[in-house]
Every structure is written in structure tokens, then in C-alpha cells.
Scaffold this motif. Structure first.
Motif, short mmCIF file in Angstrom:
data_model
loop_
_atom_site.label_atom_id
_atom_site.label_comp_id
_atom_site.label_asym_id
_atom_site.label_seq_id
_atom_site.Cartn_x
_atom_site.Cartn_y
_atom_site.Cartn_z
N LEU A 15 34.36 18.38 24.13
CA LEU A 15 33.66 18.80 25.33
C LEU A 15 34.68 19.44 26.25
O LEU A 15 35.65 18.78 26.65
CB LEU A 15 32.99 17.60 26.01
N GLN A 16 34.48 20.71 26.60
CA GLN A 16 35.51 21.48 27.28
C GLN A 16 34.96 22.21 28.51
O GLN A 16 34.63 23.39 28.46
CB GLN A 16 36.14 22.49 26.31
N PRO A 17 34.86 21.53 29.66
CA PRO A 17 34.50 22.23 30.89
C PRO A 17 35.71 22.97 31.46
O PRO A 17 36.85 22.53 31.31
CB PRO A 17 34.08 21.09 31.82
N GLY A 18 35.46 24.10 32.09
CA GLY A 18 36.57 24.86 32.66
C GLY A 18 36.11 26.15 33.28
O GLY A 18 34.94 26.31 33.66
N LEU A 19 37.01 27.11 33.37
CA LEU A 19 36.73 28.41 33.96
C LEU A 19 36.97 29.51 32.94
O LEU A 19 37.83 29.37 32.06
CB LEU A 19 37.62 28.65 35.18
N LEU A 20 36.19 30.58 33.06
CA LEU A 20 36.37 31.78 32.24
C LEU A 20 36.66 32.94 33.18
O LEU A 20 35.94 33.16 34.15
CB LEU A 20 35.13 32.05 31.41
N SER A 21 37.71 33.68 32.87
CA SER A 21 38.08 34.86 33.66
C SER A 21 38.18 36.06 32.73
O SER A 21 38.83 35.99 31.68
CB SER A 21 39.40 34.62 34.39
N ALA A 22 37.54 37.17 33.12
CA ALA A 22 37.50 38.36 32.26
C ALA A 22 37.76 39.61 33.09
O ALA A 22 37.70 39.60 34.32
CB ALA A 22 36.14 38.45 31.57
N ASP A 23 38.06 40.68 32.38
CA ASP A 23 38.25 42.01 32.98
C ASP A 23 39.40 42.05 33.98
O ASP A 23 39.39 42.88 34.90
CB ASP A 23 36.96 42.50 33.65
N PHE A 24 40.39 41.18 33.80
CA PHE A 24 41.54 41.21 34.70
C PHE A 24 42.61 42.19 34.22
O PHE A 24 43.53 42.51 34.96
CB PHE A 24 42.14 39.80 34.85
N VAL A 25 42.49 42.68 33.00
CA VAL A 25 43.39 43.74 32.50
C VAL A 25 42.73 45.09 32.70
O VAL A 25 43.34 46.04 33.22
CB VAL A 25 43.74 43.50 31.02
N ASN A 78 41.48 43.96 26.20
CA ASN A 78 40.81 43.49 27.42
C ASN A 78 40.51 42.01 27.22
O ASN A 78 39.36 41.60 27.03
CB ASN A 78 39.53 44.29 27.67
N PRO A 79 41.53 41.17 27.25
CA PRO A 79 41.36 39.76 26.88
C PRO A 79 40.57 38.98 27.92
O PRO A 79 40.46 39.37 29.09
CB PRO A 79 42.79 39.24 26.77
N THR A 80 40.04 37.87 27.45
CA THR A 80 39.37 36.88 28.30
C THR A 80 40.23 35.62 28.33
O THR A 80 40.75 35.20 27.30
CB THR A 80 37.97 36.56 27.75
N ALA A 81 40.37 35.03 29.50
CA ALA A 81 41.15 33.79 29.64
C ALA A 81 40.19 32.63 29.90
O ALA A 81 39.26 32.75 30.71
CB ALA A 81 42.15 33.92 30.78
N LEU A 82 40.42 31.54 29.21
CA LEU A 82 39.64 30.32 29.41
C LEU A 82 40.62 29.17 29.62
O LEU A 82 41.61 29.05 28.87
CB LEU A 82 38.73 30.02 28.22
N PHE A 83 40.35 28.33 30.59
CA PHE A 83 41.25 27.20 30.84
C PHE A 83 40.45 26.07 31.48
O PHE A 83 39.45 26.30 32.17
CB PHE A 83 42.42 27.61 31.73
N GLY A 84 40.89 24.84 31.20
CA GLY A 84 40.19 23.68 31.72
C GLY A 84 40.64 22.42 31.04
O GLY A 84 41.79 22.31 30.58
N LEU A 85 39.74 21.45 30.94
CA LEU A 85 40.03 20.15 30.34
C LEU A 85 39.20 19.99 29.07
O LEU A 85 38.07 20.47 28.98
CB LEU A 85 39.71 19.02 31.31
N SER A 86 39.77 19.29 28.10
CA SER A 86 39.12 19.06 26.81
C SER A 86 39.11 17.56 26.53
O SER A 86 40.14 16.90 26.61
CB SER A 86 39.87 19.81 25.69
N VAL A 87 37.93 17.04 26.21
CA VAL A 87 37.78 15.63 25.86
C VAL A 87 37.30 15.56 24.41
O VAL A 87 36.30 16.20 24.06
CB VAL A 87 36.77 14.92 26.78
N SER A 88 38.01 14.82 23.58
CA SER A 88 37.69 14.75 22.15
C SER A 88 37.02 13.43 21.81
O SER A 88 37.31 12.39 22.40
CB SER A 88 38.96 14.92 21.31
N PHE A 89 36.11 13.49 20.84
CA PHE A 89 35.41 12.32 20.34
C PHE A 89 35.43 12.37 18.82
O PHE A 89 35.56 13.44 18.23
CB PHE A 89 33.95 12.29 20.84
N GLY A 90 35.26 11.23 18.19
CA GLY A 90 35.25 11.20 16.73
C GLY A 90 36.59 10.82 16.16
O GLY A 90 37.07 9.69 16.33
N ASP A 91 37.23 11.77 15.49
CA ASP A 91 38.53 11.55 14.88
C ASP A 91 39.52 11.10 15.95
O ASP A 91 39.78 11.82 16.92
CB ASP A 91 39.01 12.84 14.23
N PRO A 92 40.13 9.91 15.83
CA PRO A 92 41.03 9.42 16.88
C PRO A 92 42.27 10.29 17.08
O PRO A 92 42.84 10.31 18.15
CB PRO A 92 41.40 8.01 16.41
#
Length: 220
Positions: free
Chosen positions: A43-53, A201-215
Motif C-alpha cells: 500500500l503506497q500513498p504519496g504524491l505524483l509529479s509530472a511535466d517538470f522536465v 518527460n519522466p514522472t516522479a512518485l514518492f511517498g510511504l510504502s507499507v508491506s503485508f504478506g511476506d515478512p
């Protein structure tokens, strides 16, 4: 003639049996590995930023809240890490660019390892996912469908802040990572005005990631 045909049939049957045995032996460790680790759910909530190049029609960069859901499978060799997931920007993005949409995106592909966490003392994992995106307005400019497919490459970095700094708060906090992705569409359409394809024209994504399942999760 009948005896020759029977002999040939016997040889083919033996060859087929040996081939099946070899395939079974080759796939056995893959099945064992898949059963021993299981999938990892992210589960990865965060921000997406595009068209900055660069941006279409000079409309400028755009940023929005983004939520990703991803499932990863580990089924054999270290480079084979298939994944499937979806993402959505529920509030769209800032600005007037063509990315200002809240339609969901579905993707699948494989994450190729670049740097494993063991080489960084457990702090950092770097991967190179190759993804097929199924998006609203995607695909060829000649398509008449609402959704289309594009091929994306992604440079993905995960900082394992939970494992390295939050262990004292309990095992659940060890599932927390910080992520930063830089993603490029490898099948861009031509600009309707200039007729050129924007290959960077890259897209940047950044935020927090929470993993479940495989320890072990992404820290393998």
C-alpha cells in the motif's frame, strides 16, 4: 512398416517422458520458492509529479495525491519478480495539463533488481520495473478506445526506514518503507502541434510504502 512405426512411437514416447521429467525438475525449485515466500502486498500513498522536465503546450508541471496498490510475487530466479497493481489520483492534479485525471490505472510487469538491501547494510533497495500501463487516454493516438496500453520503465528506490529505525516500536513498524520512483513512458505519442515524440518527460512518485504478506517484503 508397422514395426518401424511402433518403434518410432516408442522412441518419441520415451523422449516426451524424459522432457516432461526435465521440465518437472526445472520447475520444482520455482514452486518451492514461491510457496516458501508468498506474495507481498504493498500500500503506497504519496504524491505524483509530472511535466517538470517538459509539458504539453507549455502548461507547466502538475502534482497530485496518488495511491498505489501493488502485489509482488517471487517465483524463482532473483531477477524474476512479477507484479500487478493499480493506482489512482482521487483528487486529480494541480494545473491544467492532460494528466489532470482521477481515472484509475492498472499495471503489470516485472521488477528487475539493481541493488539489494544486503549491499547497503539493509538501508536501500534499488529496482528497475518494466511495466505495461493500462490507462485512460493511453495507447496510440489512433485508438478509439477510452483505455489504452503503454510501456513504462521505472527506476524505483526503497529506503527501509522501518527496519532500520523503528524496530523498537514493534514488528508492524518494520513494514514501513519510504519510496521514490522516476518513471518514463517508452511508447509516447507524437505531439499534435510539433509532430515530435517526447522521449524524456519522466514522472516522479514518492511517498510511504507499507508491506503485508511476506515478512521479508522488499528488503530481500
Amino acid at each position: 512398416m508397422s514395426s518401424w512405426c511402433a518403434a518410432r512411437g516408442g522412441v518419441l514416447q520415451r523422449l516426451a517422458g524424459r522432457a516432461a521429467m526435465l521440465v518437472t525438475l526445472a520447475l520444482a525449485p520455482l514452486r518451492v520458492d514461491a510457496q516458501s515466500t508468498g506474495p507481498t502486498f504493498l500500500l503506497q500513498p504519496g504524491l505524483l509529479s509530472a511535466d517538470f522536465v517538459s509539458s504539453d503546450a507549455g502548461l507547466g508541471s502538475t502534482t497530485g495525491f496518488n495511491v498505489r496498490f501493488e502485489t509482488r510475487f517471487r517465483i524463482g530466479p532473483g531477477w524474476l519478480n512479477p507484479l500487478v497493481g493499480a493506482s489512482v489520483m482521487p483528487y486529480g492534479t494541480s494545473g491544467l495539463g492532460g494528466r489532470n485525471l482521477n481515472a484509475p490505472t492498472v499495471f503489470f510487469g516485472n521488477a528487475f533488481p539493481l541493488v539489494r538491501s544486503g549491499r547497503t547494510n539493509g538501508w536501500l533497495t534499488l529496482q528497475l520495473p518494466l511495466l505495461v500501463y493500462h490507462t485512460y487516454g493511453g495507447g496510440s493516438e489512433n485508438t478509439s478506445r477510452l483505455y489504452g496500453r503503454d510501456l513504462h520503465v521505472q527506476l524505483a528506490s526503497y529506503v527501509h526506514i522501518g527496519r532500520k529505525t523503528l524496530q523498537e516500536f514493534g514488528p508492524n513498524w518494520m513494514r514501513l518503507d519510504a519510496y521514490a520512483f522516476l518513471e518514463q513512458n517508452l511508447t509516447p505519442n507524437r505531439d499534435p502541434v510539433t509532430g515530435r515524440k517526447d522521449w524524456f518527460n519522466p514522472t516522479a512518485l514518492f511517498g510511504l510504502s507499507v508491506s503485508f504478506g511476506d515478512p521479508e517484503g522488499l528488503a530481500r
